[in-house]
Design a protein around this motif. Structure first.
Motif, short mmCIF file in Angstrom:
data_model
loop_
_atom_site.label_atom_id
_atom_site.label_comp_id
_atom_site.label_asym_id
_atom_site.label_seq_id
_atom_site.Cartn_x
_atom_site.Cartn_y
_atom_site.Cartn_z
N HIS A 194 -4.66 -1.89 0.54
CA HIS A 194 -3.94 -0.79 1.20
C HIS A 194 -4.48 -0.58 2.62
O HIS A 194 -3.72 -0.42 3.57
CB HIS A 194 -4.06 0.48 0.36
N VAL A 252 5.83 -3.97 2.14
CA VAL A 252 5.11 -2.98 2.95
C VAL A 252 5.16 -3.37 4.43
O VAL A 252 5.43 -2.53 5.29
CB VAL A 252 3.65 -2.82 2.47
N ARG A 257 7.14 0.24 2.54
CA ARG A 257 6.97 0.83 1.20
C ARG A 257 6.62 -0.26 0.20
O ARG A 257 6.94 -1.43 0.38
CB ARG A 257 8.22 1.58 0.77
N TYR A 258 5.93 0.17 -0.85
CA TYR A 258 5.50 -0.77 -1.87
C TYR A 258 6.69 -1.22 -2.72
O TYR A 258 7.60 -0.43 -3.00
CB TYR A 258 4.46 -0.12 -2.78
N TRP A 263 4.26 -1.61 -7.65
CA TRP A 263 3.62 -0.29 -7.72
C TRP A 263 3.48 0.16 -9.18
O TRP A 263 2.45 0.69 -9.59
CB TRP A 263 4.41 0.72 -6.89
N VAL A 275 -3.64 6.88 -1.36
CA VAL A 275 -2.84 6.83 -0.13
C VAL A 275 -3.08 8.13 0.62
O VAL A 275 -2.75 9.21 0.13
CB VAL A 275 -1.34 6.67 -0.48
N ASP A 279 -0.41 8.00 5.76
CA ASP A 279 -0.37 6.54 5.61
C ASP A 279 1.06 6.00 5.54
O ASP A 279 1.37 4.97 6.13
CB ASP A 279 -1.09 6.09 4.32
N MET A 280 1.91 6.68 4.78
CA MET A 280 3.25 6.15 4.59
C MET A 280 4.03 6.17 5.92
O MET A 280 4.80 5.26 6.20
CB MET A 280 4.03 6.91 3.50
N GLU A 281 3.74 7.16 6.76
CA GLU A 281 4.38 7.21 8.08
C GLU A 281 3.87 6.04 8.94
O GLU A 281 4.64 5.41 9.66
CB GLU A 281 4.07 8.54 8.79
N ALA A 284 5.51 2.92 7.76
CA ALA A 284 6.92 2.86 8.14
C ALA A 284 7.09 2.58 9.63
O ALA A 284 8.13 2.06 10.05
CB ALA A 284 7.61 4.18 7.78
#
Ligand code: BG6
Length: 468
Positions: A194, A252, A257-258, A263, A275, A279-281, A284
């Motif tokens: 990750h 990713v 995204r996973y 996942w 996470v 992190d997701m931002e 992306a």
């Protein structure tokens, strides 16, 4: 097809190497040790990487050979610890100067540099601070990326972030990211994964910010996964394996995204990474311009038997999952094996192209493909490697079929430009178009000798891929 699509003008006919496998000069001119240099032992009878192919001292001669071969691209990696010896501290001017020399030589010869930022050789000083388990390594990577962009950004268009992140995760102990004795290695390695994904996304976003003309992408090892039979349970095993081997990484990298299947697999085993907020931002916001991938073979898997011998994410001896496994590796009766037991599957190259392109619709560059073999230097100074010519010509043919299918392929960089030290089987497992005269312990004169495949590839490049 009645006729095949021609390779487009400007197609990148390249070849590949990586820093630690080819350069040598492991502690010269201020270079810091990497996890590779810090290894305490090597498989029986194999060489270390201290001298490798001595490319560091022969860079001008080697690039002259690449020019003679007709390469229009050369994919190499920068040794992070040559640029930043301890990973996150002082910058080493001599290391910077070396890569300027290499890139300038390439440019002068009309060869497009394709630069891998990190190919297995994490600075040892970072590893000692926890390596990819630590968020600070993410920051160190992004800083290192920024240094590379600033130094080489006006000379390099094609950038690769991390070589074979998926192989590092699946063989975490063998490839040096997972310290021996790590408790709960699978959980730890997916946390490291990750962090690498976050580091990669930040590096891609930074490249776009500071180098608008740059093209940057990931470079995993991707290959089609076949079910061992049409039994639906085998198909489930194959799609699960493909999700955790292939799509986890590219979903990713491309979509931020996973993969749902991957996942779910991680969650069920308690291996889903932590996470952090934001992190997701970050994931992306990082977009690749193309996808590079390495391809050697395909995989065939069957449903698990649940008898304690099944594989999970790896088959790696350090993370055998026993009854947790979701598949069993199976031989493919339709394929032959090379001398090292790797199945040879040119048709699988075409299906791999199709699968990646259909899923992501981004241009594809092959950054590794090739055949390791025990080549022999004859007394008359020749090296006959018809098996390599056969392997590569079959793969080029399938790549052309993929192109005809409509896949956008922008380059082909087989492994390897010149002989180098393999990841686990020493010098004797050779891949190059150019033979390097040394063995595991005797460095001889490190003379360069053109193999028969050199002439074959040169002719192929001259005709832009039209095979005789
Ligand atoms: C890839 C790596 O996994 O395969 C290379 O990116 C490696 O570093 C190549 O050398 C071939 O593998 P091996 O083990 O035969 O050297």
């Amino acid at each position: 097809y009645d006729s095949l699509a021609a390779f487009p003008p400007g197609f990148l006919w390249g070849a590949s190497t990586s820093a630690y496998q080819v350069e040598g000069a492991w502690d010269e001119d201020g270079k810091g040790p990497s996890v590779i240099d810090a290894r305490e032992s090597y498989p029986a009878g194999t060489s270390d990487y201290t001298v490798a192919s001595d490319h560091y001292h022969r860079v001008a001669d080697d690039v002259a050979l690449f020019a003679e071969l007709g390469l229009t691209a050369y994919r190499f990696s920068v040794a992070w610890s040559r640029i930043v010896p301890d990973g996150d501290g002082e910058v080493n001017p001599a290391g910077i100067a070396f890569y300027h020399r290499l890139i300038d030589e390439l440019r002068a010869a009309g060869i497009e540099p394709v630069l891998t930022m990190y190919h297995f050789d994490l600075p040892q000083a970072l590893q000692e601070k926890g390596g990819w388990s630590e968020r600070s390594t993410v920051d160190a990577f992004v800083r290192y990326a920024g240094i590379l962009f600033e130094e080489f950004g006006d000379k390099v268009t094609y950038w690769l972030t991390i070589n074979e992140q998926n192989m590092m995760v699946m063989h975490g102990a063998a490839l040096g990211i997972l310290p021996p004795g790590t408790a709960d290695p699978a959980r730890e390695v997916y946390q490291q994964n990750h962090h690498m994904l976050v580091a990669q996304a930040r590096a891609m976003a930074l490249a776009h910010e500071v180098l608008p003309a740059a093209k940057i992408g990931p470079a995993p090892n991707i290959s089609s996964v076949y079910p061992a039979s049409p039994a639906p349970e085998d198909v489930v095993a194959a799609t699960t394996f493909s999700a955790i081997r292939n799509w986890l990484y590219l979903d990713v990298a491309v979509h931020g995204r996973y993969s749902t299947t991957a996942w779910a697999y991680l969650l069920e085993r308690g291996w889903a990474p932590r996470v952090d907020h934001g992190d997701m931002e970050v994931l992306a916001a990082g977009h690749p311009d193309f996808i590079a991938f390495n391809y050697y073979t395909t995989h065939t898997v069957a449903a698990p038997l649940g008898d304690g011998t099944d594989a999970g994410d790896t088959g790696d001896q350090h993370i055998v999952l026993g009854e947790e496994g979701v598949y069993r590796t199976a031989p493919n009766p339709y394929l032959t094996k090379n001398e090292f037991g790797w199945e040879v599957d040119p048709v699988g190259f075409r299906t791999t192209f199709r699968e990646i392109y259909d899923r992501y619709h981004l241009p594809l560059m092959v950054t590794e493909n090739g055949l390791g073999a025990f080549d022999v230097l004859e007394e008359d100074g020749t090296v006959h490697d018809p098996y390599r010519i056969e392997y590569l010509s079959q793969h080029v043919e399938q790549m052309q079929l993929a192109l005809t299918d409509g896949v956008e392929v922008i380059g082909f960089c087989p492994w390897s430009a010149i002989d180098l030290v393999s990841t686990h089987q020493g010098v004797r497992k050779r891949y190059g178009f150019v033979y390097v005269d040394r063995d595991e312990t005797d460095l001889r004169d490190l003379r360069r000798v053109r193999k028969d495949s050199f002439g074959w590839y040169k002719a192929l490049i001259e005709t832009n891929g039209e095979q005789a």
